[in-house]
Every structure is written in C-alpha cells, then in structure tokens.
Scaffold this motif. Structure first.
Motif, PDB file in Angstrom:
ATOM      1  N   ARG A  80       5.171-134.484 -18.461  1.00  0.00           N
ATOM      2  CA  ARG A  80       4.577-133.334 -19.346  1.00  0.00           C
ATOM      3  C   ARG A  80       3.138-133.389 -19.458  1.00  0.00           C
ATOM      4  NH1 ARG A  80       7.588-133.546 -25.005  1.00  0.00           N
ATOM      5  NH2 ARG A  80       7.624-135.515 -24.801  1.00  0.00           N
ATOM      6  N   VAL A 133      -0.871-135.922 -23.612  1.00  0.00           N
ATOM      7  CA  VAL A 133      -1.815-136.048 -24.506  1.00  0.00           C
ATOM      8  C   VAL A 133      -2.965-136.915 -24.410  1.00  0.00           C
ATOM      9  CG1 VAL A 133      -1.559-136.302 -27.110  1.00  0.00           C
ATOM     10  CG2 VAL A 133       0.235-135.258 -25.633  1.00  0.00           C
ATOM     11  N   GLN A 171       5.588-141.913 -22.459  1.00  0.00           N
ATOM     12  CA  GLN A 171       5.941-140.855 -23.021  1.00  0.00           C
ATOM     13  C   GLN A 171       4.818-139.798 -22.979  1.00  0.00           C
ATOM     14  OE1 GLN A 171       8.313-141.494 -26.862  1.00  0.00           O
ATOM     15  NE2 GLN A 171       7.310-143.549 -26.610  1.00  0.00           N
ATOM     16  N   ILE A 204       1.639-140.165 -23.599  1.00  0.00           N
ATOM     17  CA  ILE A 204       0.343-140.143 -24.496  1.00  0.00           C
ATOM     18  C   ILE A 204      -0.633-141.399 -24.349  1.00  0.00           C
ATOM     19  CG2 ILE A 204      -0.160-140.313 -27.112  1.00  0.00           C
ATOM     20  CD1 ILE A 204       2.938-139.020 -27.227  1.00  0.00           C
ATOM     21  N   ALA A 239       0.186-129.607 -32.283  1.00  0.00           N
ATOM     22  CA  ALA A 239       1.458-129.909 -31.439  1.00  0.00           C
ATOM     23  C   ALA A 239       1.580-131.027 -30.792  1.00  0.00           C
ATOM     24  CB  ALA A 239       1.660-128.541 -30.589  1.00  0.00           C
ATOM     25  N   GLU A 240       0.174-131.365 -30.542  1.00  0.00           N
ATOM     26  CA  GLU A 240       0.198-132.827 -29.876  1.00  0.00           C
ATOM     27  C   GLU A 240       0.106-133.940 -30.656  1.00  0.00           C
ATOM     28  OE1 GLU A 240      -2.811-132.297 -25.769  1.00  0.00           O
ATOM     29  OE2 GLU A 240      -3.944-132.304 -27.945  1.00  0.00           O
ATOM     30  N   GLU A 273       2.190-133.973 -33.422  1.00  0.00           N
ATOM     31  CA  GLU A 273       3.476-133.840 -33.712  1.00  0.00           C
ATOM     32  C   GLU A 273       4.100-134.692 -32.759  1.00  0.00           C
ATOM     33  OE1 GLU A 273       3.896-129.754 -34.829  1.00  0.00           O
ATOM     34  OE2 GLU A 273       2.870-130.207 -36.836  1.00  0.00           O
ATOM     35  N   ARG A 274       3.895-134.292 -31.292  1.00  0.00           N
ATOM     36  CA  ARG A 274       4.434-135.084 -30.238  1.00  0.00           C
ATOM     37  C   ARG A 274       4.184-136.608 -30.137  1.00  0.00           C
ATOM     38  NH1 ARG A 274       3.028-133.619 -24.041  1.00  0.00           N
ATOM     39  NH2 ARG A 274       3.753-135.751 -23.492  1.00  0.00           N
ATOM     40  N   ALA A 305       6.216-138.161 -33.158  1.00  0.00           N
ATOM     41  CA  ALA A 305       7.571-138.391 -32.794  1.00  0.00           C
ATOM     42  C   ALA A 305       7.575-139.505 -31.914  1.00  0.00           C
ATOM     43  CB  ALA A 305       7.730-137.029 -32.120  1.00  0.00           C
ATOM     44  N   ALA A 306       6.946-139.392 -31.013  1.00  0.00           N
ATOM     45  CA  ALA A 306       7.010-140.678 -29.981  1.00  0.00           C
ATOM     46  C   ALA A 306       6.824-141.873 -30.544  1.00  0.00           C
ATOM     47  CB  ALA A 306       5.794-140.382 -28.650  1.00  0.00           C
TER      48      ALA A 306
END
Ligand code: PLP
Length: 406
Positions: A23, A26, A354, A356, A389-390, A392-393, A396-397
């Motif tokens: 993806r 980030v 993930q 990031i 959004a980043e 939040e990602r 979550a990670a």
C-alpha cells in the motif's frame, strides 16, 4: 480556507512509493528528514541546467547567475525567519554545523568558570559542541531539568541563571518529545543576566513560522532537509551586531579580506563564516523550500499538523499497553511512545511491515531518554502532507502489533 492536503501531497512524487505491504507508504519519520516537493526538486534541477558556476569569483555570465541564485536564497531564508537583513544569514551544512559555528566562534569570549546553560531536552548537536568548547576554555556546562511531562522547569532555569552564565543554548522544539519551549521567555531572562541565547530550531522551522525578532534570541539554527529542502544545507541566523564581533571558525577562500603569510583580515559577515565553495545548489533548494512553506502558510501547516497530533495522541493514548513519552501541553508534531513487552526497534520493524515508517531509538537525545526513564522510544512525526487517514492506519497497525506481539 481549508487546508487541501491532497493538493499538497500531489506535489511530493515520493509519496507514491509503496510500503512493504504494497500500500502507499505512510511516512511518519519527518522529524528525522522530510520529503521534498516538486518546487524544490525543480529549483535544484533548473539551477544545474541553466545557472551553475562557482559563486562570487567569476566575472562571467554563469558565475553572476549562480551568485544571484545563491544570494536570492539567502534573502528567502532571511524572510522565512524574519531576519532584519540577508546578511544575518550564514549558510551551513545544517543545524549541527550552525551550532558548532556559534560554539567555536563564541569560545573566543569564554573564560574559565563561565557557565553555558543547556537543557535536558537538547539534541546531542546542542550539547557536544558546547562540551568541546567548555573543555577548551574552562567554561562549565549546566543543564536545566524538565518536568515529568517534558516541559522545561522554568523555576530551576531561573535559579541556574547567574553572573557566570554567558550562554543559554536551548532547543525550540524537542525532537524526542515534541515539547515547544517558550524561547521568548528564556531569551528575556537570559538577557537580563547578560547571556547570549542560542536556539536550536531544527524541529521548529519545519512546523510553522519562525520570527527571530519576536523570539528575541541571538542565534537560530535550522536544517534544510527537515523543512522540505535538500540535505547538506542549513542556516544560522545571527544578530548582526554579534556576528560582526565574532572571529571566523574555519579558514579558507571567500572568508578573508586580505591574506599575507604573516596575517589575514576577515571579510564581513556572512562571508566571514562561509569558507570555501558553498553548497550552492543546496542553498537554492533551501530557498525554494522556504518560499514553498511561506506560500502554503506556516500557520496553516502548524494547524494541520496540530490536528494530526491531537488525533494520534487520542488514538495511540487509548491503546492498552502503550505509554506516551512527552505529554507537554504545548507540543509540535511529534508522538513518542513505548509499549509493554516490545522494544521500540521491534515496533518499528513490525510497523514497517505494515507500510508505516516511524523512527526508533534514542533520537540523538540520550539525556532526555534517561530523564524519562527509557533507553529508546518509537516516534511518529508529522508533516504538512500527512493525513488523518494515515494517522488512523498507523494507530490500527500499532493496536494490531501490540495485540499480536505485545
Ligand atoms: N537539533 C535537533 C532538535 C534535531 O532534531 C536534529 C536532527 O535530528 C539536529 C539538531 C541536527 O540536525 P542536522 O543533523 O540536520 O544537523
């Protein structure tokens, strides 16, 4: 006017790179070094394609154009920090070199028993040069402590100030904790005791407006690569009256007025402090970065990053087993944390898998790590192109990582 983060992102080609999970990456390692917009990349390319020669030395057309580009960059940086004149801007390799410049030049005015006041928040770049100079001059280093949340202990600062205090060297924003320091207050109190005030602005310049006049300090150091500019270039702003008194710290071409084998005389600032061929393309890139930030609006950048930090603090602070390190009420876009059961390096590796990118380690600030009772943290740091959004990602990670491996 709303901050159009998508329009900002579109200017950074590297943000289209994928992370290890396939993806879009980030990128939350901005405090270490930020990415570069097209305006900066294009300025460097255009300089080399059309204007390059050595500066200040030639009568020919390209040397004139290179000199104009280099000096125009000095004007851009002067505008960015609110300097009274471009002559108050010395180009350096970065913050580290700018702080070494002040320390080594100011050593001429230090005597045994003089005190150099630092703080527990400092990056090694604002500690080690002063230690070297203290050893050379017999001056003594003292450090202002911090409170548990990472704010400076201003009462202790006041108590440490005295007739021996000659230099107060302080960071504007802590790279490890994100604490914003009240430099204007520090400068006012230090000046009342006759000390000069040197500010490490490496982590403040990327996040918003710098106004050296309002801060009231005497020197301000910054790094291009942390504020959307290239690596290998930075700047020192110095109050003109002080720069004029200071001896050079390096010798070579461009910094002299006359040279004989017996002695040399010095050029006026800023040339006195820029020995040798400078990083011309770097300066052009830094000038473009300063213009880019001013066009986007330092206040808008700061507000956008504050919203990212607030959301990240809320989400990460709610994850069981995660502890935030550095909770000062006034912070700039840095979130340092540790978790139960996982070393920060492992967190960094598991987040990288993930997609990031965060920083892990002591962040070249071992005294503050020691003070906070950790040997390392994981650190997410935000820039103008990052999104909610980043954030939040990332949260979550991190939650997934702590649940599976913590
Ligand atoms: N000061 C602070 C607060 C920093 O965060 C850094 C870099 O991480 C530096 C100084 C050194 O900057 P540079 O390596 O660009 O000279």
């Amino acid at each position: 006017m709303t901050f159009d983060v998508d329009a900002v992102r579109a200017q950074f080609p590297i943000l289209r790179e994928a992370g290890l999970d396939g993806r879009p990456l980030v990128y939350f390692d901005n405090a270490a070094s930020s990415q570069k917009p097209l305006a900066v990349l294009d300025a460097i390319r255009a300089y080399y394609e059309h204007d390059h020669a050595n500066v200040h030395r030639g009568v020919h057309v390209l040397s004139r154009r290179a000199t104009e580009a280099y000096e125009a960059a000095r004007t851009d940086v002067a505008r960015f920090v609110g300097a009274a004149s471009p002559d108050e801007i010395v180009f350096t390799r970065g913050t580290t070199e700018a702080l070494n410049l002040v320390a080594y030049a100011w050593a001429a005015f230090l005597s045994p028993g003089d005190e150099i006041l630092l703080t527990e928040l400092e990056h090694h770049s604002n500690i080690v040069p002063w230690q070297l100079v203290a050893r050379q001059t017999g001056a003594r280093i003292r450090a202002v402590p911090i409170h548990d949340d990472g704010t400076l202990d201003l009462e202790a600062f006041e108590a440490l100030l005295g007739p021996r205090t000659k230099v107060v060297a302080v960071t504007h924003v802590s790279n490890a904790l994100g604490t914003v320091v009240d430099v204007a207050h520090i400068a006012e109190r230090a000046h009342a005791h006759g000390a000069i005030v040197v500010v490490d602005g490496a982590q403040a310049a990327p996040h918003g407006a710098v106004d050296v006049a309002a801060l009231g300090a005497d020197f301000y150091a910054l790094s291009g690569h942390k504020m959307y500019g290239p690596t290998g270039i930075g700047a020192l702003w110095g109050r003109a009256s002080l720069l004029e008194q200071m001896p050079p710290w390096q010798g070579g071409g461009e910094m002299i007025e006359t040279v004989t084998f017996e002695e040399s005389t010095w050029a006026p600032p800023p040339a006195r402090f820029e020995a040798g061929t400078p990083n011309i393309a770097g300066a052009v890139g830094l000038g473009a970065a300063a213009r880019w930030m001013l066009d986007l609006g330092p206040a808008a950048i700061a507000a956008h990053e504050a919203s990212l930090l607030a959301r990240a603090t809320e989400l990460v602070g709610a994850i069981a087993g995660v502890r935030l390190v550095g909770t000062a009420p006034h912070k700039a876009g840095v979130l340092s944390f540790v978790t139960d059961g996982l070393h920060p390096h492992d967190i960094g590796t598991l987040l990288d898998e993930q997609g990031i990118a965060v920083r892990t380690g002591h962040h070249c600030a071992q005294p503050v790590m020691r003070r906070m009772g950790v040997d390392a943290t994981a650190r997410a740091s935000f820039a103008a192109y990052n999104t909610l959004a980043e954030v939040e990602r990332f949260a979550a990670a991190l939650q997934r990582t702590v649940t599976l491996f913590g």
